[in-house]
Write an enzyme that holds these catalytic residues in place. Structure first.
Site, PDB file in Angstrom:
ATOM      1  CB  THR A 175      -2.678  -3.981   2.185  1.00 34.40           C
ATOM      2  OG1 THR A 175      -1.470  -3.226   2.151  1.00 34.40           O
ATOM      3  CG2 THR A 175      -2.629  -5.071   1.128  1.00 34.40           C
ATOM      4  CG  HIS A 176      -9.684  -3.494   0.220  1.00 30.18           C
ATOM      5  ND1 HIS A 176     -10.221  -4.254   1.237  1.00 30.18           N
ATOM      6  CD2 HIS A 176     -10.751  -2.974  -0.465  1.00 30.18           C
ATOM      7  CE1 HIS A 176     -11.533  -4.198   1.169  1.00 30.18           C
ATOM      8  NE2 HIS A 176     -11.881  -3.433   0.156  1.00 30.18           N
ATOM      9  CD  GLN A 177      -4.282  -8.994   3.023  1.00 33.19           C
ATOM     10  OE1 GLN A 177      -3.739 -10.058   2.739  1.00 33.19           O
ATOM     11  NE2 GLN A 177      -4.181  -8.450   4.224  1.00 33.19           N
ATOM     12  CB  ILE A 205      -3.957   0.342  -2.026  1.00 36.33           C
ATOM     13  CG1 ILE A 205      -3.956   1.857  -2.187  1.00 36.33           C
ATOM     14  CG2 ILE A 205      -3.069  -0.302  -3.063  1.00 36.33           C
ATOM     15  CD1 ILE A 205      -2.595   2.493  -2.278  1.00 36.33           C
TER      16      ILE A 205
END
Length: 742
Positions: A65-67, A134
């Site tokens: 999970t690309h934060q 993502i």
């Protein structure tokens, strides 16, 4: 100069020693360890679960999970060096990331072509590893959702396992990939690695044992579970609110009520400290203390004070009538009830107070507790507001809620802090909320929806919370909304329909969405809110025993007529029901499902659920994308001449005939057929001939069409806004006995 050299030498020594430790502890290469060491030190990274990723048998796809911009540096440092990383354009060319990019193979992300590349499948089939980043959106748009589909497709073609990775608190970092942050930014938050066990695409799809989606939803749900797993399960309600205060700012306004009183997080927790000391003297650790208060700041202070003191809060439904309140006090073994003289007088609850005292409980008035506050109390609260007063254990009972008693006598459901916080975080992992949101909660806290979704979720997620004392003020609540400008609101269909009738177009214009539960949302209500206020009603499903939310639609992933998809971390089992061809009876399990019931015959004793599964009593069907449709309740089926007739479905048909009126369909005893169906309605124009025509058009058997009509001014409702079917059935029987039915 000597001091500077000594300082640099110390930094280099610490860096080197940390790198050596991490190399052997995590099995990193020396270069990886050297580049990971400063990140480990600066962000105090909790990385105990990263071994699940590094030890996963290839072929494997790491879905991150690309934060933040920091994510690729962390993953390049920690994942095996033979991993192929698909990077976004910024990460692929950023100069500061160059040292980390040298650690493994990388390619630039191309949203149009990269995921259809056969090269990626070949890499995986050769026992390769792939890292995909993502976007972190809780509700991804159509373009972003294509990435989930692509990853599932590649995993299936390469027979690869999928390992979800979520970096907890990365959303607090100042360098977000989209330039935005849902929380106040911090330079050095403590980060944690949430890594789930490897699963194949086929295993993801088949987990719930239902005809779930064969596409991206399976992966989407798994990634939401990784987000949920980043939450500390050991937090009590008090500790979760305290952590929110430190995350969002202690001076930030947390809660406001209709009196105009506002409390910052610091003031809220300080007040909870003061009240908690009083509660420690009134009740033993773990003892149930009743709360009989409306939606006010005082109710929140009392709830947090009991949590801080290690006592259990029993939320009493003061609208349930003296008999039910007396039964509740006995079931939960409540010796003390906290209330307010002003509230009791204004709400005319003298009979309820009498029933509490008759059941053996003592009333303690909030006004008396507040009037005895000394300067020393205030000083202690100012210094010690962060620290709980009693032993904190998230596995112990936190609240006792009494079920609505829609179809029978209420039961006492016991929920732990783990249940409550998990449910709030499950909702946050499915619905997009930010610290810019203002939440308007009109639902009482004795109703589980009003407690968890309407109160605890805003407090722990940093939303500004406004509490209104009664959902029945149909003319006043739209005016409150016009002044407050809320962006999120919680309600039930009954209440929302009433507000729409009295509101002007501007009153609810600030809302992003309304979350509705407790009862089915009628198409007419949904249409009115869309057309008049340009506001979507997000329908969900819950039950007190699930703390309460179990499924929900979202603004983007929404299907009218359904209650949405199961929340992350939950499991569903559907058992066939005799006489029902499609769907079946739904059972649920998950971190939010209650500890157990208390009953009148075994007061104070928690009776755990068999095997941890909760029988919802609801008949459902599930489509291939996981959207759940409630077709009825097991208790809301009538058996007429051997046929099972769904009363809820008939009710929805009647609603389509007279959409602006309220209706309830119940069954009553019948000498020949066993049961007969009765329509109780506020529609003055309702007539048997119209019902027969409707039944014929819908293809209903004649026995499924209500044979009697009882016209009333209002349908009986519970304090939560749900139809009181037990009272409605009794009303129908009385009218039939008096010969006043049509």
């Amino acid at each position: 100069m000597v001091l500077i050299l000594a300082l640099l030498a110390a930094i280099a020594l610490i860096w080197g020693l940390t790198a050596i430790v991490e190399k052997f502890r995590l099995g990193l290469s020396l270069t990886q360890a050297i580049l990971y060491a400063p990140l480990k030190l600066i962000y105090r990274i909790s990385d105990s679960r990263i071994g699940i990723a590094t030890e996963a048998t290839a072929p494997v796809i790491y879905v991150v999970t690309h934060q933040s911009r920091l994510d690729p540096a962390l993953m390049l440092s920690l994942l095996p060096e033979n991993t192929l990383h698909i990077l976004d354009p910024y990460s692929a060319r950023s100069l500061w990331l160059e040292p980390w990019r040298e650690l493994a193979r990388t390619i630039a992300f191309n949203a149009e072509h990269v995921f259809v590349s056969r090269r990626l499948v070949r890499v995986l089939r050769g026992k390769g590893r792939l890292a995909v980043y993502i976007p972190a959106a809780v509700e991804p748009d159509t373009r972003s959702f294509r990435l989930y589909r692509a990853v599932i497709r590649i995993a299936m073609q390469a027979d690869a396992r999928i390992v979800p990775i979520f970096i907890g608190n990365a959303n607090l970092l100042p360098f977000q990939i989209d330039g935005k942050s849902p929380s106040p930014r911090r330079w050095f938050p403590r980060l944690s690695m949430s890594v789930l066990e490897p699963m194949t695409a086929e295993e993801l799809v088949a987990r719930n044992g239902s005809p779930a989606t064969r596409n991206a939803h399976a992966l989407f749900d798994r990634m939401a579970e990784a987000r949920l797993a980043a939450i500390d399960p050991a937090l009590t309600v008090f500790q979760a609110v305290r952590d929110a205060a430190e995350r969002f700012g202690t001076g930030r306004i947390a809660v406001e009520d209709a009196t105009g009183s506002q409390l910052s997080y610091r003031a809220l927790l300080g007040g909870a400290h003061i009240l908690g000391k009083r509660f420690s003297a009134l009740a033993e650790p773990g003892e149930a203390v009743g709360i009989m208060l409306p939606n006010t700041n005082g109710a929140v202070l009392t709830l947090l004070g009991l949590s801080s003191a290690g006592r259990t809060a029993a939320l009493i439904n003061y609208t349930a009538g003296p008999a039910n309140v007396s039964a509740a006090v006995g079931m939960a073994v409540i010796r003390t009830v906290v209330s307010s003289r002003t509230f009791v007088e204004k709400a005319a609850l003298g009979d309820i107070v009498h029933s509490v005292e008759e059941a053996g409980a003592k009333l303690v008035w909030l006004e008396d507790l507040q009037s005895g506050i000394t300067a020393m109390d205030k000083l202690a609260a100012a210094l010690l507001w962060r620290y709980p007063l009693g032993r904190q254990d998230a596995r112990k009972p936190a609240v006792i809620l009494f079920t609505s008693g829609t179809e029978g006598l209420p039961k006492a459901a016991v929920l732990s802090s783990r249940n409550l916080i998990a449910n709030a975080m499950q909702a946050e992992a499915r619905i997009t909320i930010t610290t810019d949101d203002v939440a308007l909660n009109v639902l009482p806290m004795f109703h589980s929806f009003g407690l968890t979704a309407g109160t605890i979720l805003p407090l722990v997620a940093g939303m500004r919370l406004f509490l209104y004392p009664s959902p029945l003020h149909y003319k006043l609540i739209p005016q409150v909304a016009w002044r407050l400008k809320p962006t999120v609101m919680f309600g039930t269909d009954t209440f929302l329909a009433h507000y729409a009738r009295t509101a002007s177009e501007d009153d609810f214009s600030s809302l992003r969405f309304v979350v509705a539960g407790a009862e089915a949302v009628k198409p007419e209500t949904r249409r009115v809110w869309r057309e008049r206020f340009d506001t979507a009603i997000i329908e969900g499903y819950g039950l007190t025993e699930a703390a309460p939310v179990a499924a929900v639609n979202t603004a983007i992933h929404n299907r009218d007529g359904t209650v949405g998809r199961l929340l992350p971390g939950m499991k569903m089992r559907i058992e066939p029901v005799e006489g029902i061809a499609e769907g079946g009876r739904m059972f649920l399990s998950g971190p939010n499902v209650m500890m157990g019931y208390m009953s009148a015959d075994r007061p104070g004793e928690i009776q755990p659920l068999p095997s941890g599964w909760q029988d919802t009593g609801d008949i459902v069907k599930v489509d291939r994308e996981g959207f759940i449709t409630i077709t009825g309740r097991a208790a809301r089926f009538a058996k007429i001449a051997g046929e099972m007739v769904p009363l809820g479905a008939i009710e929805m048909l009647v609603q389509s005939l007279w959409p602006e009126e309220s209706h309830a369909v119940v069954s009553v005893p019948h000498a020949k057929r066993g049961e007969r169906i009765v329509l109780v309605t506020t529609a003055a124009a309702a007539d048997p001939e119209s019902l027969r025509k409707l039944g014929k058009q819908a293809g209903l058997a004649e026995l499924a069409v209500p044979g009697d009509i009882v016209k009333v001014a209002e349908i009986p409702v519970l304090g939560s806004g749900k139809t009181d079917y037990r009272a409605t059935r009794e009303l129908a029987i009385r009218h039939l006995a008096a010969g006043s039915a049509a």
